[in-house]
Every structure is written in structure tokens, then in C-alpha cells.
Design a protein around this motif. Structure first.
Motif, mmCIF file in Angstrom:
data_model
loop_
_atom_site.group_PDB
_atom_site.id
_atom_site.type_symbol
_atom_site.label_atom_id
_atom_site.label_comp_id
_atom_site.label_asym_id
_atom_site.label_seq_id
_atom_site.Cartn_x
_atom_site.Cartn_y
_atom_site.Cartn_z
ATOM 1 N N ILE A 92 0.845 -1.190 0.000
ATOM 2 C CA ILE A 92 0.000 0.000 0.000
ATOM 3 C C ILE A 92 0.884 1.245 0.000
ATOM 4 C CG2 ILE A 92 -1.865 -1.204 1.173
ATOM 5 C CD1 ILE A 92 -1.135 0.290 3.734
ATOM 6 N N PRO A 93 0.435 2.335 -0.627
ATOM 7 C CA PRO A 93 1.232 3.570 -0.663
ATOM 8 C C PRO A 93 1.458 4.112 0.748
ATOM 9 C CG PRO A 93 -0.551 3.641 -2.278
ATOM 10 C CD PRO A 93 -0.808 2.453 -1.417
ATOM 11 N N SER A 94 2.567 4.816 0.926
ATOM 12 C CA SER A 94 2.903 5.374 2.241
ATOM 13 C C SER A 94 1.898 6.438 2.675
ATOM 14 C CB SER A 94 4.309 5.975 2.207
ATOM 15 O OG SER A 94 4.395 6.986 1.203
ATOM 16 N N ALA A 95 1.113 6.965 1.730
ATOM 17 C CA ALA A 95 0.109 7.961 2.093
ATOM 18 C C ALA A 95 -1.004 7.364 2.943
ATOM 19 C CB ALA A 95 -0.492 8.577 0.828
ATOM 20 N N HIS A 96 -1.117 6.018 2.955
ATOM 21 C CA HIS A 96 -2.193 5.360 3.700
ATOM 22 C C HIS A 96 -1.803 5.004 5.147
ATOM 23 C CE1 HIS A 96 -4.490 5.432 0.181
ATOM 24 N NE2 HIS A 96 -4.144 4.281 -0.362
ATOM 25 N N TYR A 97 -0.557 5.296 5.541
ATOM 26 C CA TYR A 97 -0.153 4.944 6.902
ATOM 27 C C TYR A 97 0.936 5.905 7.382
ATOM 28 C CZ TYR A 97 3.888 2.736 4.644
ATOM 29 O OH TYR A 97 5.008 2.506 3.905
ATOM 30 N N GLU A 98 1.171 5.877 8.678
ATOM 31 C CA GLU A 98 2.287 6.592 9.289
ATOM 32 C C GLU A 98 3.189 5.567 9.963
ATOM 33 O OE1 GLU A 98 0.594 9.384 11.974
ATOM 34 O OE2 GLU A 98 -0.073 10.762 10.400
ATOM 35 N N ALA A 99 4.491 5.768 9.858
ATOM 36 C CA ALA A 99 5.455 4.839 10.465
ATOM 37 C C ALA A 99 6.486 5.634 11.248
ATOM 38 C CB ALA A 99 6.125 3.994 9.384
ATOM 39 N N LYS A 100 6.871 5.080 12.405
ATOM 40 C CA LYS A 100 7.890 5.734 13.227
ATOM 41 C C LYS A 100 8.632 4.667 14.027
ATOM 42 C CE LYS A 100 4.548 6.777 16.920
ATOM 43 N NZ LYS A 100 3.928 7.864 17.725
ATOM 44 N N SER A 101 9.723 5.083 14.627
ATOM 45 C CA SER A 101 10.560 4.145 15.371
ATOM 46 C C SER A 101 9.971 3.832 16.726
ATOM 47 C CB SER A 101 11.966 4.736 15.550
ATOM 48 O OG SER A 101 11.907 5.938 16.293
ATOM 49 N N GLY A 102 10.405 2.633 17.223
ATOM 50 C CA GLY A 102 10.076 2.305 18.588
ATOM 51 C C GLY A 102 9.407 0.961 18.850
ATOM 52 N N SER A 103 9.894 -0.186 18.448
ATOM 53 C CA SER A 103 10.872 -0.520 17.414
ATOM 54 C C SER A 103 10.393 -0.009 16.027
ATOM 55 C CB SER A 103 11.096 -2.024 17.372
ATOM 56 O OG SER A 103 11.540 -2.481 18.641
ATOM 57 N N THR A 104 9.292 -0.589 15.513
ATOM 58 C CA THR A 104 8.645 -0.044 14.321
ATOM 59 C C THR A 104 7.150 0.049 14.615
ATOM 60 O OG1 THR A 104 10.288 -1.003 12.822
ATOM 61 C CG2 THR A 104 8.176 -0.348 11.879
ATOM 62 N N ILE A 105 6.617 1.261 14.559
ATOM 63 C CA ILE A 105 5.206 1.483 14.863
ATOM 64 C C ILE A 105 4.516 1.973 13.589
ATOM 65 C CG2 ILE A 105 3.549 2.749 16.285
ATOM 66 C CD1 ILE A 105 5.797 3.075 18.363
ATOM 67 N N VAL A 106 3.501 1.253 13.173
ATOM 68 C CA VAL A 106 2.748 1.589 11.959
ATOM 69 C C VAL A 106 1.311 1.897 12.356
ATOM 70 C CG1 VAL A 106 1.840 0.721 9.776
ATOM 71 C CG2 VAL A 106 4.201 0.221 10.434
ATOM 72 N N THR A 107 0.782 3.018 11.876
ATOM 73 C CA THR A 107 -0.614 3.385 12.110
ATOM 74 C C THR A 107 -1.326 3.535 10.773
ATOM 75 O OG1 THR A 107 -0.043 4.573 14.148
ATOM 76 C CG2 THR A 107 -2.186 5.062 13.134
#
Length: 495
Positions: free
Chosen positions: A401-416
Motif C-alpha cells: 500500500i502507498p505510504s500515504a495510507h499509513y504513518e510509520a515511526k521508530s520504537g521498534s517499528t510502529i505503523v498506524t
């Protein structure tokens, strides 16, 4: 005047009866006779028929040959009474016939019009082939030159098909772009068949020659055009995810693998802002490809893109912008543990296994099996234990899916996953994969009914006693009761 009209009517009826009798007589002649013959006779039943002469003394048989065939002499035609199960005299051949149509007769007094008869046709001599119908197969750039063509004429055999180009024999070679090829096909006949000296061929060829063994060699010429692009489509940069609707993917020949669809830029933002559709061909979990899959578009092989973080296990193909058509995917993945194909158990060489026992698959440590309730402000958050520096992307239901459909950040890896994207999914269970460059972690989530929206809609409906709908049930009950009482009073008065 009245008498004149009556006489005209009588004459008309008489004419109709006569016409009808003649039609019935002709029809009766056709109805009582059927044809019986071997396929090598090549009789054209659409033209062949039986008529009775005007005097009613003879039945005439008109026997036509199929288009493209002729006899060296007239066939023998006999008659069999199917009702009494006895043979009759043979038809007698008329004079002045040719080798495409023959006329025969039999005396009418030998025929009982209430019986059924079969006309048995026996071929004498050779069957002459006057026309050959052939389906040439033209060269296709990038494919081996055809080794066989379709011959659509009974009695004809294909001896050989040889290809020439620039004076050289190129049989078995791969067709090249912008090149002239000549196909030399040699045909012979089966037993009891023979070519006419001036046989015609459909479609027309460049030249044809009779050989000493009475076989024919026909020559066709073809010229290939420019090579097709390695990937389909054009350079329209206004590509959207919806363009996937223009593509059909045939994966019938893909074993132990799956397809994923992607969409994004062809390079980094600094290099290109052109969006593309991407096709990913990947092995199932626990499998790997020993050979590159064969992916083709309109019979042209597609070239995979260079390996990157999203293609460590599979292959990635770019579908240039807004092309369309059918992509055919062929390939086979084998098991990592047993080095065997799931289907036939053939042995292959597997990559060397790591001796580092500390390595373990990535896991989902938060948000596994979550449920999204339709909130318009909150998405769905899932956390994996992989290093964010190795994060490669997200797949939902097997599709990138395109990155526009989610947010990702460290910690380890957190995807919303964003609410706008989740709202586009159907209700029910879905799979999500967090992808790192060296492995992935998977879980499922459920899209439930939008309870927040549903509650807002319920709150907007007036309560009982408010607005029009509040008193409508009571009003309907009063009207119904009034109608019932009025009906009872009228019934009593009538009595």
C-alpha cells in the motif's frame, strides 16, 4: 361480377393446390432419401439432392463434390431400401458430367414413396485435392520461429517447415525485430489423395512448386516490426492506484507463490516524480525461487527491476504508467527446509542455512488482532519488534500500500493505518504485514461496522412524542379502530 370473382377464386385455389402438390412432391423426394458415404468421398450435402422429373418417371440424383476436391472418375451410387431392408438397383450415371458434379437417375417404378431409402456412395480412383487451406503463423519477436502450421484440408500432410533470412537457414532461431523471413513449407498427400497440378492455396503464397515426388513447396514472406517495449504502457505521468482496474493478471502457472500490487514513484523524490504501478512476484512463506519467474505481457517477457528493500525474496516489475492488458506469471518456488517442490518433490540446491541460533523471526508485539470500529479520527496502530532502520513498507491482504495510507515511526517499528484508508476496506478480517529488508511480521485486524456514525444517526432521530414520527403510530391505531367501529355499525344496520 360476383360469378367472375368466384371463378378467379377457384383458379387461384387450383393454382395454389398445384403449386403445393409440386412442392410436396419435391419435398417427398428429398425426405425419403438419405446419403451414406465415407469421409474420403467429400460429398457436399448442402448442394447434393434428389428431384423427380416432371413426368414422374425418374428420380434424379445431383451429386456435388466439396469445395477443394474432385474425383478422377465418377463414384458408384447404389440404393438400399431401409424399410424392407433389401438392396435395390444402382443409380445410372447420366452423360456430360464433370469431376465436380455428377448426375444419376433411377426409374420411379422401382421406388415406393412410402419407404425410406439410403443412397450409398462409393469412391473410385484418387481424390484430387484442388485447394489447400492453411493457417500461417507469423514470427513473433523474441520467440522461436514456429515449427508447425495448421493445415485445414483433409488428406494433406505437412512434411517440413524451414525458415530463411538473408540467404541463411534460421530454422529454430529466435525472431529478431526489423527482419525479413521466408517460410518454406512442404506438403504431401495421404493415401488415395493427390494434388491437382494447378492446385490453389488459401491464403495466397509468394511462390509454389511441384516436387518430383508430387509434393508441393509453398513460400511465404514475413517482415517483423520494431521490438515491443520491455514493459507495457506509455509515459503519461497521471497514473493512479485505480489504474490497476485496467489490468488482468493470470497466475495459473505460479506454484507456491503469490502476487502483490504496488503503486509509487519510480525513484527517489529528487530523481523522479513519475508514479507507476508495480507488480511483485513473491514466494510463499517458507519457500524461495530457484529461478527468476517468467512474467510476460502480450507474449513479451518483462524485465524485473533491480533488487531493493522490497524485493529481497521476490521480483518487482514496473508497469509503465497507464498501460493495460493481461500479465501472465509463471514460476515455481521450493521449500527452504526440504529443498523440494510442494507438487513434484524435485531436488534443488537451497541457500546455506545460518548457524546463528539467536536469529528469530520478527513478531507483532502490540496491536495484534485489533478491531477498528469506524472512528473518523483514530486509525489502527500495530507495533513490530524489527529495527525501524530496516523498515521497507506495509502490505494489506498481500498488496503493498502507498505510504500515504499509513504513518510509520521508530520504537521498534510502529505503523498506524489511517482512518481514511481503513474506511475503504470491506467489513471483516484483513491481514497486515510489516515489511523489513530482511524479514516481515504478520497479524490480522478486523474492520467492524462504523458504530460511531451509526450512533450519531440514531441520535438525530426524534424520540417518541417528538416531531411527526412520534405520533404517527398512535394516529394509525386510532384510524384503524375508527374504521373497525364504522364497519360494525353498518353491518348491524343492514341486518
Amino acid at each position: 361480377m360476383k360469378k367472375i370473382l368466384q371463378r378467379i377464386g377457384l383458379l387461384a385455389r387450383a393454382g395454389m393446390l398445384l403449386w403445393g402438390w409440386q412442392g410436396m412432391n419435391a419435398k417427398a423426394a428429398d425426405d425419403i432419401f438419405t446419403f451414406k458415404y465415407s469421409s474420403t468421398c467429400h460429398i457436399d450435402e448442402t448442394k447434393s439432392h434428389v428431384d423427380k422429373d416432371e413426368e414422374g418417371q425418374k428420380y434424379y440424383l445431383y451429386l456435388y463434390q466439396e469445395d477443394g476436391y474432385a474425383f478422377t472418375q465418377a463414384p458408384s451410387v447404389s440404393l438400399y431400401d431401409e424399410t424392407d431392408k433389401v438392396p435395390l438397383l444402382s443409380f445410372t450415371e447420366e452423360q456430360d458430367n464433370d469431376n465436380t458434379c455428377y448426375t444419376y437417375f433411377i426409374w420411379a417404378n422401382n421406388i415406393d414413396p412410402t419407404h425410406k431409402y439410403s443412397i450409398n456412395i462409393r469412391k473410385y480412383g484418387m481424390t484430387i485435392i484442388t485447394k489447400i487451406r492453411i493457417t500461417p503463423t507469423a514470427p513473433v519477436i523474441g520467440q522461436t520461429l514456429p515449427s508447425k502450421w495448421d493445415i485445414n484440408t483433409t488428406g494433406v500432410l505437412e512434411n517440413s517447415l524451414e525458415w530463411m533470412s538473408d540467404g541463411q537457414d534460421v530454422t529454430g532461431f529466435v525472431a529478431e525485430p526489423n527482419k525479413t523471413y521466408s517460410a518454406n513449407i512442404t506438403l504431401s498427400t495421404e493415401t488415395d489423395y493427390e494434388f491437382r497440378d494447378n492446385v490453389t492455396i488459401d491464403p495466397k503464397c509468394v511462390t509454389h512448386d511441384m516436387n518430383n515426388d508430387r509434393s508441393f513447396t509453398f513460400v511465404y514472406e514475413f517482415k517483423t516490426g520494431d521490438a515491443q517495449p520491455s514493459n507495457p504502457g506509455n509515459t503519461n505521468t497521471e497514473i493512479t492506484w485505480e489504474k490497476w482496474n485496467d489490468w488482468t493478471i493470470n497466475r495459473d502457472k505460479l506454484e507456491n507463490g503469490h502476487i502483490a500490487k504496488g503503486y509509487g514513484l519510480s525513484g527517489s523524490a529528487a530523481e523522479s516524480h513519475d508514479a507507476h504501478l508495480f507488480l511483485y512476484v513473491e514466494p510463499k512463506d517458507g519457500y524461495y525461487f530457484t529461478e527468476e519467474p517468467k512474467v510476460s505481457w502480450n507474449d513479451t517477457l518483462l524485465v524485473p527491476l533491480p533488487k531493493d528493500s522490497s524485493t529481497l525474496y521476490g521480483y518487482k516489475y514496473q508497469l509503465d504508467d497507464n498501460g493495460s492488458g493481461t500479465i501472465v506469471v509463471e514460476g515455481k518456488a521450493v521449500k527452504k527446509e526440504t529443498n523440494e517442490s510442494e507438487n513434484n518433490g524435485s531436488e534443488t540446491s537451497a541457500p546455506a542455512a545460518s548457524n546463528d541460533s539467536s536469529e528469530e523471526p520478527y513478531k507483532i508485539i502490540n496491536g495484534a488482532r485489533s478491531t477498528w470500529n469506524g472512528s473518523t479520527t483514530e486509525g489502527l496502530t500495530i507495533r513490530g519488534d524489527g529495527d525501524f532502520a530496516k523498515f521497507a513498507g506495509v502490505r494489506v491482504d498481500g498488496n503493498w500500500i502507498p505510504s500515504a495510507h499509513y504513518e510509520a515511526k521508530s520504537g521498534s517499528t510502529i505503523v498506524t493505518l489511517k482512518p481514511s484508508y481503513l474506511a475503504s476496506l470491506s467489513e471483516g478480517e484483513h491481514t497486515v504485514d510489516i515489511m523489513w529488508i530482511d524479514d516481515s511480521a504478520s497479524t490480522t485486524f478486523t474492520v467492524a461496522a462504523n458504530t460511531a456514525t451509526a450512533q450519531a444517526e440514531l441520535d438525530s432521530v426524534p424520540k417518541t412524542g417528538e416531531g411527526v414520527m412520534g405520533w404517527m403510530p398512535e394516529a394509525l391505531l386510532l384510524v384503524a379502530a375508527g374504521l373497525t367501529i364504522m364497519g360494525a355499525l353498518r353491518l348491524k344496520k343492514a341486518k
